[in-house]
Design a protein around this motif. Sequence first.
Motif, PDB file in Angstrom:
ATOM      1  N   PRO A 242       0.832  -1.200   0.000  1.00 27.46           N
ATOM      2  CA  PRO A 242       0.000   0.000   0.000  1.00 27.46           C
ATOM      3  C   PRO A 242       0.872   1.257   0.000  1.00 27.46           C
ATOM      4  O   PRO A 242       2.044   1.214   0.376  1.00 27.46           O
ATOM      5  CB  PRO A 242      -0.791  -0.116   1.306  1.00 27.46           C
ATOM      6  CG  PRO A 242       0.059  -0.967   2.187  1.00 27.46           C
ATOM      7  CD  PRO A 242       0.776  -1.916   1.265  1.00 27.46           C
ATOM      8  N   ASP A 243       0.310   2.362  -0.427  1.00 23.02           N
ATOM      9  CA  ASP A 243       1.013   3.640  -0.431  1.00 23.02           C
ATOM     10  C   ASP A 243       1.063   4.165   1.001  1.00 23.02           C
ATOM     11  O   ASP A 243       0.038   4.527   1.579  1.00 23.02           O
ATOM     12  CB  ASP A 243       0.298   4.633  -1.346  1.00 23.02           C
ATOM     13  CG  ASP A 243       1.029   5.966  -1.422  1.00 23.02           C
ATOM     14  OD1 ASP A 243       2.186   6.039  -0.953  1.00 23.02           O
ATOM     15  OD2 ASP A 243       0.444   6.932  -1.949  1.00 23.02           O
ATOM     16  N   ARG A 244       2.257   4.163   1.590  1.00 27.02           N
ATOM     17  CA  ARG A 244       2.410   4.607   2.974  1.00 27.02           C
ATOM     18  C   ARG A 244       3.235   5.876   3.067  1.00 27.02           C
ATOM     19  O   ARG A 244       3.815   6.176   4.104  1.00 27.02           O
ATOM     20  CB  ARG A 244       3.050   3.505   3.803  1.00 27.02           C
ATOM     21  CG  ARG A 244       2.162   2.260   3.868  1.00 27.02           C
ATOM     22  CD  ARG A 244       2.710   1.209   4.783  1.00 27.02           C
ATOM     23  NE  ARG A 244       3.969   0.688   4.228  1.00 27.02           N
ATOM     24  CZ  ARG A 244       4.729  -0.208   4.833  1.00 27.02           C
ATOM     25  NH1 ARG A 244       4.375  -0.675   5.991  1.00 27.02           N
ATOM     26  NH2 ARG A 244       5.833  -0.635   4.280  1.00 27.02           N
ATOM     27  N   ALA A 245       3.311   6.649   1.985  1.00 28.08           N
ATOM     28  CA  ALA A 245       4.114   7.865   1.973  1.00 28.08           C
ATOM     29  C   ALA A 245       3.669   8.839   3.060  1.00 28.08           C
ATOM     30  O   ALA A 245       4.499   9.419   3.767  1.00 28.08           O
ATOM     31  CB  ALA A 245       4.057   8.525   0.607  1.00 28.08           C
ATOM     32  N   ASP A 246       2.361   9.033   3.235  1.00 28.91           N
ATOM     33  CA  ASP A 246       1.875   9.970   4.247  1.00 28.91           C
ATOM     34  C   ASP A 246       2.226   9.498   5.653  1.00 28.91           C
ATOM     35  O   ASP A 246       2.579  10.309   6.515  1.00 28.91           O
ATOM     36  CB  ASP A 246       0.365  10.158   4.107  1.00 28.91           C
ATOM     37  CG  ASP A 246       0.001  10.888   2.821  1.00 28.91           C
ATOM     38  OD1 ASP A 246       0.846  11.670   2.324  1.00 28.91           O
ATOM     39  OD2 ASP A 246      -1.116  10.668   2.317  1.00 28.91           O
ATOM     40  N   ALA A 247       2.167   8.204   5.897  1.00 30.89           N
ATOM     41  CA  ALA A 247       2.514   7.673   7.219  1.00 30.89           C
ATOM     42  C   ALA A 247       3.997   7.886   7.507  1.00 30.89           C
ATOM     43  O   ALA A 247       4.368   8.240   8.629  1.00 30.89           O
ATOM     44  CB  ALA A 247       2.168   6.189   7.292  1.00 30.89           C
ATOM     45  N   PHE A 248       4.857   7.704   6.505  1.00 29.74           N
ATOM     46  CA  PHE A 248       6.288   7.921   6.705  1.00 29.74           C
ATOM     47  C   PHE A 248       6.600   9.399   6.873  1.00 29.74           C
ATOM     48  O   PHE A 248       7.444   9.776   7.686  1.00 29.74           O
ATOM     49  CB  PHE A 248       7.093   7.331   5.553  1.00 29.74           C
ATOM     50  CG  PHE A 248       7.056   5.830   5.493  1.00 29.74           C
ATOM     51  CD1 PHE A 248       7.180   5.065   6.645  1.00 29.74           C
ATOM     52  CD2 PHE A 248       6.909   5.171   4.295  1.00 29.74           C
ATOM     53  CE1 PHE A 248       7.145   3.685   6.604  1.00 29.74           C
ATOM     54  CE2 PHE A 248       6.881   3.795   4.239  1.00 29.74           C
ATOM     55  CZ  PHE A 248       6.990   3.042   5.392  1.00 29.74           C
ATOM     56  N   LEU A 249       5.923  10.253   6.112  1.00 27.82           N
ATOM     57  CA  LEU A 249       6.129  11.694   6.267  1.00 27.82           C
ATOM     58  C   LEU A 249       5.693  12.164   7.647  1.00 27.82           C
ATOM     59  O   LEU A 249       6.281  13.091   8.209  1.00 27.82           O
ATOM     60  CB  LEU A 249       5.374  12.464   5.184  1.00 27.82           C
ATOM     61  CG  LEU A 249       6.046  12.497   3.819  1.00 27.82           C
ATOM     62  CD1 LEU A 249       5.087  13.062   2.778  1.00 27.82           C
ATOM     63  CD2 LEU A 249       7.323  13.302   3.846  1.00 27.82           C
ATOM     64  N   ALA A 250       4.677  11.536   8.226  1.00 25.12           N
ATOM     65  CA  ALA A 250       4.210  11.908   9.558  1.00 25.12           C
ATOM     66  C   ALA A 250       5.260  11.592  10.618  1.00 25.12           C
ATOM     67  O   ALA A 250       5.281  12.218  11.681  1.00 25.12           O
ATOM     68  CB  ALA A 250       2.906  11.183   9.877  1.00 25.12           C
ATOM     69  N   LEU A 251       6.141  10.654  10.358  1.00 24.76           N
ATOM     70  CA  LEU A 251       7.200  10.299  11.303  1.00 24.76           C
ATOM     71  C   LEU A 251       8.373  11.274  11.262  1.00 24.76           C
ATOM     72  O   LEU A 251       9.182  11.307  12.185  1.00 24.76           O
ATOM     73  CB  LEU A 251       7.713   8.885  11.007  1.00 24.76           C
ATOM     74  CG  LEU A 251       6.702   7.753  11.151  1.00 24.76           C
ATOM     75  CD1 LEU A 251       7.321   6.453  10.663  1.00 24.76           C
ATOM     76  CD2 LEU A 251       6.237   7.622  12.581  1.00 24.76           C
ATOM     77  N   ALA A 252       8.484  12.055  10.214  1.00 25.03           N
ATOM     78  CA  ALA A 252       9.620  12.965  10.049  1.00 25.03           C
ATOM     79  C   ALA A 252       9.496  14.146  11.009  1.00 25.03           C
ATOM     80  O   ALA A 252       8.392  14.593  11.317  1.00 25.03           O
ATOM     81  CB  ALA A 252       9.686  13.463   8.613  1.00 25.03           C
ATOM     82  N   PRO A 253      10.627  14.673  11.484  1.00 24.75           N
ATOM     83  CA  PRO A 253      10.574  15.845  12.362  1.00 24.75           C
ATOM     84  C   PRO A 253       9.943  17.065  11.682  1.00 24.75           C
ATOM     85  O   PRO A 253       9.243  17.828  12.319  1.00 24.75           O
ATOM     86  CB  PRO A 253      12.035  16.125  12.700  1.00 24.75           C
ATOM     87  CG  PRO A 253      12.779  14.895  12.357  1.00 24.75           C
ATOM     88  CD  PRO A 253      11.985  14.178  11.316  1.00 24.75           C
ATOM     89  N   ASP A 254      10.200  17.218  10.375  1.00 23.29           N
ATOM     90  CA  ASP A 254       9.632  18.355   9.665  1.00 23.29           C
ATOM     91  C   ASP A 254       9.392  17.962   8.210  1.00 23.29           C
ATOM     92  O   ASP A 254      10.321  17.527   7.513  1.00 23.29           O
ATOM     93  CB  ASP A 254      10.571  19.558   9.747  1.00 23.29           C
ATOM     94  CG  ASP A 254       9.900  20.862   9.349  1.00 23.29           C
ATOM     95  OD1 ASP A 254       8.670  20.855   9.130  1.00 23.29           O
ATOM     96  OD2 ASP A 254      10.596  21.882   9.269  1.00 23.29           O
ATOM     97  N   ALA A 255       8.155  18.093   7.770  1.00 23.41           N
ATOM     98  CA  ALA A 255       7.818  17.756   6.385  1.00 23.41           C
ATOM     99  C   ALA A 255       6.721  18.703   5.920  1.00 23.41           C
ATOM    100  O   ALA A 255       5.795  19.006   6.670  1.00 23.41           O
ATOM    101  CB  ALA A 255       7.346  16.317   6.291  1.00 23.41           C
ATOM    102  N   ARG A 256       6.867  19.164   4.659  1.00 28.98           N
ATOM    103  CA  ARG A 256       5.859  20.048   4.081  1.00 28.98           C
ATOM    104  C   ARG A 256       5.715  19.739   2.603  1.00 28.98           C
ATOM    105  O   ARG A 256       6.712  19.532   1.903  1.00 28.98           O
ATOM    106  CB  ARG A 256       6.268  21.515   4.244  1.00 28.98           C
ATOM    107  CG  ARG A 256       6.108  22.008   5.643  1.00 28.98           C
ATOM    108  CD  ARG A 256       6.338  23.520   5.731  1.00 28.98           C
ATOM    109  NE  ARG A 256       6.930  23.770   7.035  1.00 28.98           N
ATOM    110  CZ  ARG A 256       8.062  24.421   7.245  1.00 28.98           C
ATOM    111  NH1 ARG A 256       8.706  24.944   6.247  1.00 28.98           N
ATOM    112  NH2 ARG A 256       8.520  24.576   8.451  1.00 28.98           N
ATOM    113  N   GLY A 257       4.495  19.722   2.136  1.00 26.61           N
ATOM    114  CA  GLY A 257       4.243  19.528   0.714  1.00 26.61           C
ATOM    115  C   GLY A 257       4.699  18.177   0.200  1.00 26.61           C
ATOM    116  O   GLY A 257       5.096  18.046  -0.956  1.00 26.61           O
ATOM    117  N   GLY A 258       4.701  17.172   1.062  1.00 25.52           N
ATOM    118  CA  GLY A 258       5.121  15.843   0.640  1.00 25.52           C
ATOM    119  C   GLY A 258       6.631  15.663   0.587  1.00 25.52           C
ATOM    120  O   GLY A 258       7.112  14.674   0.045  1.00 25.52           O
ATOM    121  N   LEU A 259       7.384  16.604   1.167  1.00 24.01           N
ATOM    122  CA  LEU A 259       8.847  16.530   1.157  1.00 24.01           C
ATOM    123  C   LEU A 259       9.388  16.521   2.574  1.00 24.01           C
ATOM    124  O   LEU A 259       8.823  17.158   3.470  1.00 24.01           O
ATOM    125  CB  LEU A 259       9.441  17.724   0.396  1.00 24.01           C
ATOM    126  CG  LEU A 259       9.003  17.891  -1.051  1.00 24.01           C
ATOM    127  CD1 LEU A 259       9.543  19.208  -1.603  1.00 24.01           C
ATOM    128  CD2 LEU A 259       9.493  16.733  -1.890  1.00 24.01           C
TER     129      LEU A 259
END
Length: 95
Positions: A70-87
């Motif tokens: 499954p596409d888990r990009a949003d879940a991994f981005l949520a774990l990052a200290p700082d993420a904006r716009g999918g980066l």
Amino acid sequence: MSIDAATVRHIARLARLAVGENELAPIAGELSRVLDLADQLGAAQIDGVEPLAHPHEQTLAWRPDAVTEPDRADAFLALAPDARGGLYLVPKVLE
């Protein structure tokens, strides 16, 4: 094939290697053995031998080209200290 000290000096100069006078004879002997082995390989009878990609009979296992994760990009981005716009945003390291 015999390699002499002058040839070893020339090869060393071309390769930009520092070779001492006491190393010329052993290197010449090693190079001669390598060239003799190449001559032996060149004399091998290979008529009728088919080229191989691998010495064992192997076939590739085909599978359908389908998405299995499954596409888990949003879940991994949520774990990052700082993420904006999918980066992922990282601290600046160069001034």
